[in-house]
Design a protein around this motif. Structure first.
Motif, mmCIF file in Angstrom:
data_model
loop_
_atom_site.group_PDB
_atom_site.id
_atom_site.type_symbol
_atom_site.label_atom_id
_atom_site.label_comp_id
_atom_site.label_asym_id
_atom_site.label_seq_id
_atom_site.Cartn_x
_atom_site.Cartn_y
_atom_site.Cartn_z
ATOM 1 N N GLY A 79 0.828 -1.205 0.000
ATOM 2 C CA GLY A 79 0.000 0.000 0.000
ATOM 3 C C GLY A 79 0.852 1.239 0.000
ATOM 4 N N ILE A 80 1.480 1.524 -1.108
ATOM 5 C CA ILE A 80 2.430 2.624 -1.186
ATOM 6 C C ILE A 80 1.808 3.882 -1.777
ATOM 7 N N ASN A 81 0.529 3.818 -2.072
ATOM 8 C CA ASN A 81 -0.198 4.955 -2.617
ATOM 9 C C ASN A 81 -1.022 5.585 -1.507
ATOM 10 N N GLY A 82 -1.653 6.698 -1.716
ATOM 11 C CA GLY A 82 -2.508 7.308 -0.697
ATOM 12 C C GLY A 82 -1.741 7.653 0.563
ATOM 13 N N PHE A 83 -2.174 7.117 1.707
ATOM 14 C CA PHE A 83 -1.495 7.390 2.972
ATOM 15 C C PHE A 83 -0.059 6.871 2.955
ATOM 16 N N GLY A 84 0.201 5.896 2.106
ATOM 17 C CA GLY A 84 1.560 5.390 1.951
ATOM 18 C C GLY A 84 2.532 6.468 1.506
ATOM 19 N N PHE A 85 2.004 7.518 0.851
ATOM 20 C CA PHE A 85 2.838 8.651 0.444
ATOM 21 C C PHE A 85 3.531 9.255 1.666
ATOM 22 N N TYR A 86 2.773 9.478 2.735
ATOM 23 C CA TYR A 86 3.334 10.042 3.969
ATOM 24 C C TYR A 86 4.403 9.119 4.542
ATOM 25 N N TRP A 87 4.109 7.839 4.597
ATOM 26 C CA TRP A 87 5.057 6.881 5.161
ATOM 27 C C TRP A 87 6.352 6.849 4.368
ATOM 28 N N ARG A 88 6.236 6.811 3.052
ATOM 29 C CA ARG A 88 7.462 6.693 2.252
ATOM 30 C C ARG A 88 8.250 7.988 2.187
ATOM 31 N N LYS A 89 7.628 9.110 2.517
ATOM 32 C CA LYS A 89 8.329 10.396 2.515
ATOM 33 C C LYS A 89 8.912 10.749 3.882
ATOM 34 N N THR A 90 8.352 10.230 4.980
ATOM 35 C CA THR A 90 8.782 10.653 6.315
ATOM 36 C C THR A 90 9.262 9.500 7.189
ATOM 37 N N PHE A 91 8.367 8.646 7.572
ATOM 38 C CA PHE A 91 8.681 7.617 8.560
ATOM 39 C C PHE A 91 9.736 6.622 8.077
ATOM 40 N N ILE A 92 9.552 6.073 6.914
ATOM 41 C CA ILE A 92 10.457 5.021 6.448
ATOM 42 C C ILE A 92 11.881 5.544 6.232
ATOM 43 N N PRO A 93 12.066 6.672 5.553
ATOM 44 C CA PRO A 93 13.445 7.175 5.441
ATOM 45 C C PRO A 93 14.083 7.471 6.798
ATOM 46 N N TYR A 94 13.302 7.972 7.734
ATOM 47 C CA TYR A 94 13.845 8.264 9.064
ATOM 48 C C TYR A 94 14.347 6.989 9.743
ATOM 49 N N VAL A 95 13.513 5.987 9.791
ATOM 50 C CA VAL A 95 13.889 4.741 10.467
ATOM 51 C C VAL A 95 15.030 4.054 9.726
ATOM 52 N N ALA A 96 14.978 4.055 8.409
ATOM 53 C CA ALA A 96 16.011 3.378 7.627
ATOM 54 C C ALA A 96 17.350 4.101 7.697
ATOM 55 N N ASN A 97 17.330 5.412 7.602
ATOM 56 C CA ASN A 97 18.582 6.169 7.507
ATOM 57 C C ASN A 97 19.113 6.656 8.845
ATOM 58 N N VAL A 98 18.256 7.198 9.683
ATOM 59 C CA VAL A 98 18.708 7.765 10.948
ATOM 60 C C VAL A 98 18.887 6.682 12.004
ATOM 61 N N GLU A 99 17.882 5.883 12.167
ATOM 62 C CA GLU A 99 17.945 4.834 13.186
ATOM 63 C C GLU A 99 18.750 3.623 12.710
ATOM 64 N N GLY A 100 18.796 3.406 11.405
ATOM 65 C CA GLY A 100 19.541 2.281 10.855
ATOM 66 C C GLY A 100 18.975 0.922 11.214
ATOM 67 N N LYS A 101 17.671 0.875 11.478
ATOM 68 C CA LYS A 101 17.057 -0.370 11.936
ATOM 69 C C LYS A 101 16.228 -1.064 10.875
ATOM 70 N N LEU A 102 16.088 -0.459 9.715
ATOM 71 C CA LEU A 102 15.189 -0.985 8.699
ATOM 72 C C LEU A 102 15.855 -0.983 7.341
ATOM 73 N N GLU A 103 15.699 -2.082 6.654
ATOM 74 C CA GLU A 103 16.097 -2.161 5.257
ATOM 75 C C GLU A 103 14.843 -2.513 4.468
ATOM 76 N N VAL A 104 14.402 -1.631 3.596
ATOM 77 C CA VAL A 104 13.240 -1.913 2.763
ATOM 78 C C VAL A 104 13.713 -2.784 1.611
ATOM 79 N N VAL A 105 13.172 -3.998 1.544
ATOM 80 C CA VAL A 105 13.612 -4.946 0.522
ATOM 81 C C VAL A 105 12.579 -5.174 -0.564
ATOM 82 N N GLY A 106 11.400 -4.549 -0.406
ATOM 83 C CA GLY A 106 10.380 -4.698 -1.436
ATOM 84 C C GLY A 106 9.187 -3.807 -1.168
ATOM 85 N N ALA A 107 8.440 -3.548 -2.239
ATOM 86 C CA ALA A 107 7.221 -2.749 -2.137
ATOM 87 C C ALA A 107 6.190 -3.329 -3.097
ATOM 88 N N TYR A 108 4.938 -3.332 -2.666
ATOM 89 C CA TYR A 108 3.849 -3.870 -3.476
ATOM 90 C C TYR A 108 2.752 -2.830 -3.654
#
Length: 79
Positions: free
Chosen positions: A9-38
């Motif tokens: 679900g990367i459309n709609g509300f997913g826009f907010y997640w992919r622009k803010t939350f996910i980059p923060y956790v992946a880059n700043v916290e270093g705890k997440l690696e996004v390996v796929g999107a559907y």
């Protein structure tokens, strides 16, 4: 330890997640690696590739294929 995650679900509300939350956790916290999107929409897949820097082969329109090929630790379902 990094956890491997996929996005559903990367459309709609997913826009907010992919622009803010996910980059923060992946880059700043270093705890997440996004390996796929559907998403069913090819247009949304083009956007997520750009926003998260995913390769085309990491973006799927077939949910089952994504889960089988990526073998994630967790799934983020964004509605």
């Amino acid at each position: 330890m990094k956890r491997r995650g996929v996005l559903i679900g990367i459309n709609g509300f997913g826009f907010y997640w992919r622009k803010t939350f996910i980059p923060y956790v992946a880059n700043v916290e270093g705890k997440l690696e996004v390996v796929g999107a559907y998403n069913r929409s090819e247009k949304a897949i083009d956007l997520v590739q750009e926003d998260l820097g995913l390769r085309r082969d990491q973006c799927y329109t077939d949910l089952r294929q994504m889960l089988e090929e990526t073998r994630p630790d967790f799934v983020m379902i964004i509605v």
